[in-house]
Design an enzyme around this catalytic site. Structure first.
Site, PDB file in Angstrom:
ATOM      1  N   ALA A  21       1.023  -1.139   0.304  1.00  0.00           N
ATOM      2  CA  ALA A  21      -0.316   0.367  -0.203  1.00  0.00           C
ATOM      3  C   ALA A  21       0.924   0.715   0.070  1.00  0.00           C
ATOM      4  O   ALA A  21       0.341   1.846  -1.187  1.00  0.00           O
ATOM      5  CB  ALA A  21      -1.509   0.009   0.947  1.00  0.00           C
ATOM      6  N   GLU A  22       2.090   0.996   0.881  1.00  0.00           N
ATOM      7  CA  GLU A  22       2.783   2.285   0.502  1.00  0.00           C
ATOM      8  C   GLU A  22       3.481   2.749  -0.465  1.00  0.00           C
ATOM      9  O   GLU A  22       3.808   3.879  -0.596  1.00  0.00           O
ATOM     10  CB  GLU A  22       4.390   2.196   1.726  1.00  0.00           C
ATOM     11  CG  GLU A  22       4.576   3.891   2.538  1.00  0.00           C
ATOM     12  CD  GLU A  22       5.476   3.913   3.314  1.00  0.00           C
ATOM     13  OE1 GLU A  22       5.642   4.968   3.848  1.00  0.00           O
ATOM     14  OE2 GLU A  22       5.846   2.661   3.912  1.00  0.00           O
ATOM     15  N   ILE A  23       3.798   1.979  -1.315  1.00  0.00           N
ATOM     16  CA  ILE A  23       4.710   1.830  -2.412  1.00  0.00           C
ATOM     17  C   ILE A  23       4.144   2.039  -3.637  1.00  0.00           C
ATOM     18  O   ILE A  23       3.853   3.270  -4.359  1.00  0.00           O
ATOM     19  CB  ILE A  23       5.058   0.322  -2.767  1.00  0.00           C
ATOM     20  CG1 ILE A  23       6.193  -0.549  -2.474  1.00  0.00           C
ATOM     21  CG2 ILE A  23       5.152   0.582  -4.638  1.00  0.00           C
ATOM     22  CD1 ILE A  23       6.694  -1.941  -2.217  1.00  0.00           C
ATOM     23  N   GLY A  26       2.665   6.413  -2.790  1.00  0.00           N
ATOM     24  CA  GLY A  26       3.674   6.571  -3.040  1.00  0.00           C
ATOM     25  C   GLY A  26       4.006   7.035  -4.187  1.00  0.00           C
ATOM     26  O   GLY A  26       4.579   8.377  -5.113  1.00  0.00           O
TER      27      GLY A  26
END
Length: 99
Positions: A21-23, A26
């Site tokens: 999710a963070e990728i 980002g």
């Protein structure tokens, strides 16, 4: 889901879901940044709703919730190919100026 992203008992690791999710968030924020800016993740919070065994597949879809000058907020849903919700994750990215 394979041995790199699973828990010892053979299910998708929640930390791997948060990393995915963070990728996604980002990359989403970086595509919105202006020249001389970059995105930096500062908060990730998720709820895991169902399990995916080794050999299964997941997809992540990001939706921008807030686009400010100094922050972006994303909601990322991780689902199976059949559309079953696996995790829902909120990510906050700060938008910073390059020095």
């Amino acid at each position: 889901v394979d041995h790199r992203t699973s828990q010892p008992f053979g299910m998708l690791n929640g930390g791997a879901s948060l990393a995915l999710a963070e990728i996604v968030a980002g990359h989403g924020s970086m595509s919105l940044c202006r020249e001389g800016e970059y995105a930096c993740g500062v908060q990730v919070s998720g709820n895991h709703l169902s399990a995916v065994p080794v050999g299964g597949k997941v997809f992540a879809t990001g939706k921008l919730i807030h686009r400010g000058r100094s922050s972006h907020i994303w909601n990322i849903d991780i689902t199976t190919p059949q559309g079953q919700l696996v995790s829902t994750v909120r990510v906050v990215n700060f938008i910073l100026k390059k020095k």
